[in-house]
Design an enzyme around this catalytic site. Structure first.
Site, PDB file in Angstrom:
ATOM      1  N   ASP A 245       0.872  -1.171   0.000  1.00 47.87           N
ATOM      2  CA  ASP A 245       0.000   0.000   0.000  1.00 47.87           C
ATOM      3  C   ASP A 245       0.914   1.227   0.000  1.00 47.87           C
ATOM      4  O   ASP A 245       2.110   1.137   0.257  1.00 47.87           O
ATOM      5  CB  ASP A 245      -0.947  -0.018   1.207  1.00 47.87           C
TER       6      ASP A 245
HETATM    7  C1  BGC Z   1      -5.166   3.028   0.010  1.00 48.57           C
HETATM    8  C2  BGC Z   1      -5.209   2.011  -1.108  1.00 48.57           C
HETATM    9  C3  BGC Z   1      -5.055   2.708  -2.437  1.00 48.57           C
HETATM   10  C4  BGC Z   1      -3.791   3.507  -2.442  1.00 48.57           C
HETATM   11  C5  BGC Z   1      -3.511   4.235  -3.747  1.00 48.57           C
HETATM   12  C6  BGC Z   1      -3.988   3.966  -0.113  1.00 48.57           C
HETATM   13  O1  BGC Z   1      -4.131   5.043   0.754  1.00 48.57           O
HETATM   14  O2  BGC Z   1      -5.144   2.379   1.270  1.00 48.57           O
HETATM   15  O3  BGC Z   1      -6.405   1.288  -1.047  1.00 48.57           O
HETATM   16  O4  BGC Z   1      -5.096   1.774  -3.469  1.00 48.57           O
HETATM   17  O5  BGC Z   1      -3.844   4.467  -1.415  1.00 48.57           O
HETATM   18  O6  BGC Z   1      -4.351   5.318  -3.912  1.00 48.57           O
END
Ligand code: BGC
Length: 740
Positions: free
Chosen positions: A278
């Site tokens: 993530d």
């Molecule tokens: C989220 C993810 C997301 C990523 C990219 C993160 O803050 O937890 O689910 O895919 O950002 O935007």
């Protein structure tokens, strides 16, 4: 091996004799030969790469400005991420977009306007795998048309806490239902020759303190709950990628967790794709690389560039084996070849049929709406109704959606502007699908009066003179933004009380991210759970209210009567100090949702599986047999009412001797469309893992010999339509649930 490659390369050369000269020369680029399998192609591609090229694949860029760090110009505007391709080898770049409800945009002046599905909970409420697939196929097509070949979609964290701000991105509390439904959504997305990413692996079950929380749980219990949901989603979709989460699991960050990444995901489940972190979830170079992380996402978010020069150095020094770096890149290549990313390059600016896609979203919303209560058959509303009071929820102009990275910006712009918070995890977005206008279209002669609901006394006066009052109650939650309690915010309980006291035909329409408490429930004859209903939500709500669509959604999560019924009445963590590390002890283990309520003998507000219809169904002829090593359950469903409708018969199973985490589990279901008077025979095959207990040391699912009660039911509250007892022999299944 070499001979096989040569033959394939020669075969692949043949079309060149007659085709365009600019086609790649497979003799020099055998990985582009689609007659080879993805494993072979991935291996060949990695063999051809320089060390620098390999390293470029494991180090990803954010697709937007991050503080003072500017986005790489090669990324698509306001997107989630970018990984440069290896042009020399004919391998395209990866362009990443969020998320599971449609093509999202990061904040900025140039959001892309796209179709949004109803929330994940709404899709799960359909209990219809075909709709889950269709929704995935639709948003995947928009991702492709927008130039993206990776969709960060496939959220399947279980609803352990009704206050989790991201429940709306997920699919509820039951591992079988959630894993099956999300698997189909991901499969639909990947049918567009793009990669989808099952997330957030694992136990990222609340947003409060997500960067610092340690989720503690017994391993076997985790295998039978959150991990089972992920495992089923992966099996159902063959997803190309998995995203590890921010939190720690049993003391170790998920993105450097050898147990989760190497042991469970890659070895036990045989996952061949790649693990991306993530955004901001990478915490080390050697530990992360050696323990199974394949790609550092959005490196700008991390404390340092762990998979940048530091990884090059670590490989050079032998602290990360060269073979491991090769494996990381091979996995990325594997996913790209297996999903068709290389053969089917994406390009920005593709055509999108918004009308057709809006209809896909609408059907999902319609089938996912749950009629929670309908006393005196207040619903469906008659088209001849003379006066309607519509109150609150900006129902004159639009429908609400959930905040954070999954936010899809509406075609035609936001229906309500300037709501707080305007910045992350906002803005608060209403899709311009006006319930009021759609209701007027259903009842053209009705006089409609709208009141914004900010003053309960005024709203009550408006409601008093109307034949029916529709109160639209909203709860905005999102990523990094848990609900503070189960209560509806902004004094809406008082609003509903006042309106219900003034008009005894008050219908509450809920637009919320996850279960809420309803202290006013016995004062209102009807409640429709509309969730966040997506792009066409206003039309979908109106069509259900007036019976153009017969509601058929069923809850994928228990609605608690109060916080006191939850395993943790108070949410752990400190919202004011998100830096302070803490642990959540998930001592309920696999006893989530209805399992917890059964175990503790608690009566929820609405049980898991609950959902009413404008018609009635009867279930009969329940029988069960073991055939080919699997348990098959058969029964007959009849529409006993006067309207066409869809039933969701549910089969629960309870061991009479063996001990489980809770008295019963969901074993299967079907969604059955029936005309009035029509009957259908249904057969449900029970997923064998649902019958067993996971043994962590042996890595087997053990089904105990003995009697099991199968209950055919309309919900999990225990009012069974019928039950039957079967004898099962002892059986040991391997870690993937296969007979040994
Ligand atoms: C989220 C993810 C997301 C990523 C990219 C993160 O803050 O937890 O689910 O895919 O950002 O935007």
């Amino acid at each position: 091996m070499r001979i096989r490659i040569m033959i394939a390369a020669i075969a692949a050369c043949l079309p060149l004799l007659t085709h365009a000269a600019d086609a790649p020369a497979p003799a020099q680029k055998p990985w582009l030969d689609s007659s080879l399998n993805p494993d072979q192609r991935a291996k060949l591609a990695v063999q051809a790469m320089t060390q620098e090229e390999k390293l470029s694949w494991v180090f990803a860029w954010f697709g937007n400005d991050f503080g003072p760090k500017k986005k790489t110009p090669a990324a698509l505007a306001q997107s989630a991420g970018y990984i440069p391709g290896t042009a020399r080898l004919g391998i395209p770049a990866l362009f990443e977009t969020d998320a599971g409800l449609g093509v999202a945009s990061q904040a900025g002046p140039q959001v892309r306007e796209r179709t949004q599905l109803p929330s994940g909970l709404a899709t799960a409420s359909t209990w219809d795998t075909k709709l889950a697939y269709a929704g995935g196929a639709m948003i995947g097509a928009e991702a492709r048309a927008s130039g993206f070949n990776v969709m960060l979609a496939g959220g399947v964290n279980l609803l352990r806490d009704a206050r989790n701000g991201r429940n709306f991105e997920y699919a509820g509390e039951d591992p079988l239902l959630a894993g099956t439904m999300v698997g189909q959504t991901v499969k639909g997305i990947e049918s567009n020759h793009i990669v989808s990413t099952v997330k957030h692996y694992a136990m990222n079950d609340q947003e409060t303190g997500r960067f610092v929380v340690d989720s503690r749980i017994d391993k076997a219990a985790m295998r039978m709950s959150d991990l089972l949901a992920m495992q089923l989603a992966l099996e159902g979709s063959d997803a190309g990628s998995v995203m590890c989460s921010y939190n720690r699991v049993n003391g170790v960050y998920a993105c450097e967790n050898d147990y989760l990444l190497n042991e469970v995901l890659k070895k036990d489940w045989g996952f061949k794709g790649f693990v991306m972190s993530d955004w901001g979830a990478t915490h080390s170079t050697e530990m992360a690389a050696n323990n199974g992380l394949d790609q550092e996402s959005g490196h700008e978010f991390d404390k340092m560039d762990y998979f940048g020069p530091a990884l090059a150095e670590a490989v050079k020094a032998g602290r990360v084996p060269q073979a491991r770096l090769d494996d990381m890149v091979t996995r990325i290549m594997y996913a790209m070849f297996a999903k068709g990313v290389v053969e089917h390059p994406v390009r920005e600016g593709g055509a999108i049929d918004f009308a057709a896609h809006g209809a896909v979203s609408r059907q999902d919303a319609e089938d996912g709406m749950v009629l929670l209560k309908n006393d005196r058959n207040v619903l469906p509303l008659a088209k001849t109704v003379r006066t309607i009071a519509i109150i609150g929820g900006h129902a004159d102009v639009g429908v609400l959606s959930g905040g954070g990275s999954s936010q899809v910006y509406p075609v035609g712009g936001m229906a309500v502007k300037g709501l707080e918070p305007k910045i992350w995890p906002g803005p608060v977005v209403y899709h311009p699908s006006s319930p009021l206008r759609a209701i007027q279209a259903q009842a053209p002669n009705a006089k409609i009066v709208f009141d914004d609901g900010t003053d309960p006394a005024r709203a009550a006066r408006v409601a008093k003179s109307a034949d029916v009052a529709l109160v639209f109650a909203t709860q905005w939650v999102g990523e990094a933004n848990d609900a503070v309690s189960l209560a509806l915010p902004d004094k809406q309980d008082a609003l509903i009380d006042a309106v219900a006291a003034a008009n005894n035909s008050t219908v509450v329409v809920l637009e919320n991210g996850s279960p809420v408490a309803m202290p006013w429930l016995n004062k209102t004859p009807a409640v429709l759970e509309a969730w966040y209903p997506g792009t066409s939500g206003g039309e979908a709500i109106a069509r259900v209210l007036f019976g153009a669509v017969n509601p058929s959604g069923h809850l994928p999560a228990t609605f608690p009567a109060s916080e006191q019924q939850l395993p943790r009445p108070k949410l752990d963590g400190d919202r004011k100090n998100e830096e302070k590390a803490f642990a959540v002890d998930y001592s309920e283990g696999a006893a989530i949702g209805y399992k917890w309520f059964d175990l503790k003998g608690l009566k929820p507000l609405f049980p898991f599986g609950h959902g009413m219809s404008y018609t009635t169904f009867s279930y009969a002829g329940l029988g069960a047999k073991v055939q080919d090593g699997k348990l098959h359950v058969r029964f007959k469903v009849t529409n006993t009412g006067k309207l066409a409708g869809k039933a969701v018969p549910q089969v629960y199973v309870s061991p009479l001797a063996a001990k489980w985490e809770a008295p019963k589990r969901l074993a299967g279901w079907d969604k059955v469309a029936l005309q009035p008077g029509e009957s259908k025979e249904v057969e449900v095959t029970v997923e064998p893992r649902v019958l067993g207990m996971f043994d962590e040391s042996a890595k087997t699912w053990n089904i105990a010999k003995g009697q099991y009660k199968l209950m055919l039911a309309k919900d999990a509250a225990g009012v069974d339509a019928a039950s039957v007892t079967v004898d099962l022999p002892a059986q040991v299944l391997d870690v993937r649930g296969r007979a040994r």
